[in-house]
Design an enzyme around this catalytic site. Structure first.
Site, PDB file in Angstrom:
ATOM      1  N   LYS A 144      21.049   6.287 -10.179  1.00 12.00           N
ATOM      2  CA  LYS A 144      19.654   6.322 -10.596  1.00 12.00           C
ATOM      3  C   LYS A 144      18.837   5.258  -9.837  1.00 12.00           C
ATOM      4  O   LYS A 144      19.387   4.446  -9.099  1.00 12.00           O
ATOM      5  CB  LYS A 144      19.568   6.114 -12.108  1.00 12.00           C
ATOM      6  CG  LYS A 144      20.196   7.278 -12.910  1.00 12.00           C
ATOM      7  CD  LYS A 144      19.571   8.626 -12.592  1.00 12.00           C
ATOM      8  CE  LYS A 144      19.725   9.651 -13.716  1.00 12.00           C
ATOM      9  NZ  LYS A 144      21.050  10.320 -13.751  1.00 12.00           N
TER      10      LYS A 144
HETATM   11  C1  LIG Z   1      21.278  10.981 -15.334  1.00 11.61           C
HETATM   12  C2  LIG Z   1      20.518  11.784 -16.312  1.00 11.61           C
HETATM   13  C3  LIG Z   1      20.773  11.723 -17.676  1.00 11.61           C
HETATM   14  C4  LIG Z   1      21.943  11.014 -18.275  1.00 11.61           C
HETATM   15  O1  LIG Z   1      22.190   9.764 -17.866  1.00 11.61           O
HETATM   16  P1  LIG Z   1      23.673   9.127 -17.795  1.00 11.61           P
HETATM   17  O2  LIG Z   1      23.364   7.691 -17.760  1.00 11.61           O
HETATM   18  O3  LIG Z   1      24.314   9.629 -16.539  1.00 11.61           O
HETATM   19  O4  LIG Z   1      24.384   9.545 -19.034  1.00 11.61           O
HETATM   20  C5  LIG Z   1      19.945  12.433 -18.532  1.00 11.61           C
HETATM   21  N1  LIG Z   1      18.946  13.188 -18.070  1.00 11.61           N
HETATM   22  C6  LIG Z   1      18.678  13.301 -16.761  1.00 11.61           C
HETATM   23  C7  LIG Z   1      17.533  14.127 -16.304  1.00 11.61           C
HETATM   24  C8  LIG Z   1      19.472  12.619 -15.834  1.00 11.61           C
HETATM   25  O5  LIG Z   1      19.226  12.761 -14.533  1.00 11.61           O
END
Ligand SMILES: *Cc1c(COP(=O)(O)O)cnc(C)c1O
Length: 404
Positions: A186
């Site tokens: 992210k």
């Molecule tokens: C990455 C993501 C999540 C979940 O996050 P994690 O930390 O990987 O559990 C939820 N929604 C979206 C749109 C994402 O890209």
């Protein structure tokens, strides 16, 4: 796109502060931790950075979504309207509280189409959950108006759009609550982590309790805490929070690099005849993590994907074939492939909504490619990549036009 690309001395320093004391847990141990409270500090920094009243860290973005659903009282039989294009975590969280994900079409913003949302509202609709995909944002004015008119909650999945804004407000702060993910890919990372942000103290308190077995965190002694509600363990560790603390302090630096490289790619691709671009509701608020564009047809999009691969240009995502981000390949959801038994009524509804036809989304996603932006390119490297991409795209489009 991701903060992990620039992991360095600042991150090591913050982690080392925690290693020095050995107190890896975010709660308690007030003496031995010698004033080191990384999770608390990160929550304050999140509030300051995004203009949110409250922030609750969690062990992941998925946990943040599950937590906030519980805190909002979303549960058995409730419907949550969400887009066909997102990461699977969005529907996993809805299912985890016993509610029903109602999938609806996206438009050329690659986020919820407000008209499709309006058409999907029933008397069981409890929340609308826009997902700010690929670093950009949903049409928040339109969605907020729908929520206000129907007295429905607006919950933002901003996991992929940390640092994006809409008309001057950070995404995640526009609805009743929002979530971030700090997983490894992210915009900023903790390795694994997430957060709920909200301006509502009651929602925040419930999130704080839910992520720690229901602890009310009212006193100094964890063993003496009361448990007003049931909760689970979705806590973040101090080590993870330490990484996030270093990263959030670098968010401006990351966004500047990202936006610069994004402009270089986007400006070059805009000169390719026949190529169109994702509509961005507030271009000034885009994080620039991806340039998303549309070829005139699905065949041309597939040719372009193959052309990029042949030319050795990585980082291009064709979501239409992706198993994790688009309804077409969510067979486990469509087939109701649960490990454990669900309530029959929930299972029936979930399968009903996930097996609808999504012709509008298909027509958009089958022509779409998203090209991720690296923080590591200098301007010359970004330009070189842009030129190579433009060459592939021009050749694909002209070849197909000649074929007629
Ligand atoms: C990455 C993501 C999540 C979940 O996050 P994690 O930390 O990987 O559990 C939820 N929604 C979206 C749109 C994402 O890209």
């Amino acid at each position: 796109m991701p903060g992990y690309e620039l992991f360095g001395a600042q991150e090591r320093k913050e982690v080392n502060d925690v290693l020095e004391t050995g107190i890896l847990m975010r709660y308690g141990f007030d003496g031995p931790r010698k004033g080191i409270w990384k999770a608390k500090e990160l929550e304050q920094e999140i509030c300051r950075t995004f203009g949110a009243g409250y922030a609750q860290l969690t062990s992941s973005g998925t946990a943040a979504l599950t937590t906030v659903m519980a805190a909002l009282g979303i549960g058995a039989g409730d419907e949550v309207i969400m887009p066909t294009f997102t990461f699977v975590a969005s529907f996993e969280a809805v299912l985890s509280v016993g509610a029903i994900p109602v999938l609806v079409d996206i438009d050329e913003t690659l986020t919820l189409d407000p008209k499709a949302v309006e058409a999907a509202i029933t008397n069981r609709t409890k929340a609308i959950m826009p997902v700010h995909m690929c670093g950009s944002m949903s049409q928040m004015d339109e969605l907020k108006a729908i929520c206000d008119a129907h007295h429905i909650l607006l919950l933002e999945d901003a996991c992929q759009a940390i640092g994006a804004s809409y008309k001057g407000k950070s995404v995640g702060t526009i609805g009743v609550a929002g979530t971030f993910s700090f997983d490894f890919v992210k915009i900023i990372t903790c390795a694994e982590g997430g957060a709920v942000i909200t301006n509502d103290e009651e929602i925040y308190k419930k999130c704080d309790q839910y992520t720690d077995h229901g602890h009310d965190h009212a006193g100094k002694d964890r063993g003496a805490d009361l448990h007003p509600y049931l909760g689970y363990n979705f806590r973040i560790s101090e080590l993870h929070a330490a990484v996030g603390l270093a990263q959030i302090r670098r968010l401006d630096e990351f966004l500047q690099l990202q936006k610069r490289n994004h402009s270089i790619i986007a400006n070059t691709l805009k000169k390719v005849d026949g190529l169109t671009f994702r509509v961005i509701p507030d271009p000034a608020g885009d994080t620039g993590s991806f340039v998303s564009f549309f070829l005139p047809t699905e065949d041309m999009a597939r040719d372009a994907v193959a052309g990029f691969a042949a030319a050795g240009i990585g980082g291009n995502f064709y979501w239409y074939d992706n198993n994790w981000h688009y309804i077409r390949k969510w067979h486990h959801l469509q087939n109701g492939s649960w490990m454990h038994r669900l309530h029959d009524e929930q299972k029936k509804q979930v399968m009903h909504y996930s097996n609808q036809a999504f012709a509008v989304s298909d027509a958009i996603m089958s022509r779409c490619i998203s090209s991720s932006i690296s923080l590591l390119w200098d301007e010359a490297q970004a330009q070189e990549r842009a030129d190579k991409m433009a060459e592939v795209l021009t050749s694909v489009i002209t070849k197909n036009l000649v074929k007629g």
